[in-house]
Write a protein that holds these residues in place. Structure first.
Motif, PDB file in Angstrom:
ATOM      1  N   LEU A   5       0.830  -1.207   0.000  1.00  0.00           N
ATOM      2  CA  LEU A   5       0.000   0.000   0.000  1.00  0.00           C
ATOM      3  C   LEU A   5       0.868   1.263   0.000  1.00  0.00           C
ATOM      4  O   LEU A   5       0.457   2.300  -0.508  1.00  0.00           O
ATOM      5  N   VAL A  54      -0.346   3.879  -2.567  1.00  0.00           N
ATOM      6  CA  VAL A  54      -1.084   5.025  -2.035  1.00  0.00           C
ATOM      7  C   VAL A  54      -0.143   6.112  -1.500  1.00  0.00           C
ATOM      8  O   VAL A  54      -0.225   7.275  -1.910  1.00  0.00           O
ATOM      9  N   VAL A  57      -7.863   2.356  -5.466  1.00  0.00           N
ATOM     10  CA  VAL A  57      -7.316   1.177  -4.798  1.00  0.00           C
ATOM     11  C   VAL A  57      -8.456   0.519  -4.025  1.00  0.00           C
ATOM     12  O   VAL A  57      -9.262   1.210  -3.403  1.00  0.00           O
ATOM     13  N   ALA A  66      -7.185   2.070   6.037  1.00  0.00           N
ATOM     14  CA  ALA A  66      -7.490   3.314   5.329  1.00  0.00           C
ATOM     15  C   ALA A  66      -7.103   4.517   6.190  1.00  0.00           C
ATOM     16  O   ALA A  66      -6.461   5.466   5.712  1.00  0.00           O
ATOM     17  N   ILE A  81      -7.150  11.352   0.579  1.00  0.00           N
ATOM     18  CA  ILE A  81      -7.720  10.017   0.353  1.00  0.00           C
ATOM     19  C   ILE A  81      -9.241  10.136   0.474  1.00  0.00           C
ATOM     20  O   ILE A  81      -9.749  10.657   1.467  1.00  0.00           O
ATOM     21  N   PHE A 140     -12.200   7.916   1.054  1.00  0.00           N
ATOM     22  CA  PHE A 140     -12.465   6.535   1.473  1.00  0.00           C
ATOM     23  C   PHE A 140     -13.956   6.221   1.347  1.00  0.00           C
ATOM     24  O   PHE A 140     -14.797   6.982   1.838  1.00  0.00           O
ATOM     25  N   LEU A 157     -10.090   5.288  -2.264  1.00  0.00           N
ATOM     26  CA  LEU A 157      -9.811   4.009  -1.616  1.00  0.00           C
ATOM     27  C   LEU A 157     -11.144   3.376  -1.235  1.00  0.00           C
ATOM     28  O   LEU A 157     -11.899   3.933  -0.436  1.00  0.00           O
TER      29      LEU A 157
END
Ligand code: ATP
Length: 274
Positions: free
Chosen positions: A29, A33, A56, A70, A115, A117, A165
């Motif tokens: 990851l 990421v 991802v 996450a 990110i 999520f 994500l």
């Protein structure tokens, strides 16, 4: 209906060290990421061949650490974290949902690196089910268009430092078009014995154990089939055993008692896990 939670990295208190038994996934990851978010130039020498993935996916059974991963990714990379919950859509909410989806991407651009999520991404961006409202298909389309826009370079020639994500327990329910946008897919399976041992160590690190009567390896063995979340629950239960014992010995019939010196409690034992 779309709900949105925005968290800055300093308000996330989960790091990689808090996650047990997922070291290999964490290493991968980082490449998928963290480096693209924090050092996009690393990928520019072989663009577009090595372009950073803008999607991802983490998939696997519930309670095995997807949400934890996450949050830890945001914390460790210093990225902002947008937690997007999109539940059943109705015609009434459609206009708002679309607006919020647009706002999410515009906010993510302002907060880069970021990110986005989406837990239970299958429920949000899954295959079309009978009875699903036309409106939610349109929100999906809007989401994908904005998502695709992430990979186009900005004025300085760099793609956006934003990663979507997704997490799911049901990878097979995700739309093909969505899966294609998440070229990196990481399984987060039930932990094996060594991983359970690590999770137990982490969960019990501040809990008093009766070292003579506590066999970590044995507990790691008998917790076979449990998720990280189940293991935590089993530890919570085991940690209650000394309290129950103490209360049996000092019956107060529901009346409050004076604060107790916690060193009076015995440590937890293997037996407490049965
Ligand atoms: P869901 O699919 O139900 O959302 P999830 O895979 O996202 O589950 P988490 O929410 O990350 O699971 O895990 C639930 C809780 O279980 C965590 O808050 C943590 O306390 C514990 N846990 C799960 N996996 C691990 C792990 N690998 N190491 C340490 N704790 C864990």
């Amino acid at each position: 209906l779309v709900a949105l939670e925005m968290v800055s990295p300093e308000d996330i208190h989960v790091g990689f060290d808090d996650i047990g038994g997922l070291d290999l996934i964490i290493e991968e990851l980082k490449e998928s990421v963290i480096y693209p978010l924090t050092m996009p130039h690393l990928y520019s020498h072989a663009a577009p061949l090595l372009s950073a993935p803008s999607g991802v996916l983490l998939y696997g059974p519930p309670g095995c650490g997807k949400t934890m991963l996450a949050k830890a990714l945001a914390h460790e990379s210093g990225a902002s974290f947008i937690n997007l919950h999109i539940s059943t859509m109705t015609e009434k909410w459609y206009g708002d949902s679309n607006k919020i989806v647009r706002a999410v991407f515009s906010l993510a651009r302002k907060m880069q690196p970021c990110i986005i999520f989406i837990d239970e991404i299958d429920a949000v961006l899954g295959t079309r089910r009978s009875g699903e409202h036309e409106a939610s298909g349109m929100v999906k389309a809007e989401f994908m268009t904005l998502w695709d826009g992430l990979t186009s370079a900005n004025s300085s020639g760099m793609p956006a430092q934003i990663v979507v994500l997704g997490a799911t327990n049901r990878i097979h329910d995700i739309d093909e078009a969505i899966l294609r946008r998440m070229p990196k897919k990481f399984p987060v399976p039930l932990p094996g014995q060594d991983q359970r041992r690590r999770i137990l160590q982490l969960v019990l690190q501040d809990t008093k154990t009766d070292s003579q009567n506590f066999d970590l390896d044995y507990v790691a063995k008998i917790t076979s089939g449990m998720s990280g979340s189940d293991i935590k629950e089993a530890c919570r239960d085991a940690a209650m055993a000394p309290v129950r014992e103490f209360m049996r010995e000092h019956r107060t019939h529901g009346r409050p008692m004076a604060p107790v010196d916690p060193s009076q409690f015995r440590g937890i034992r293997t037996d407490d896990f049965f």
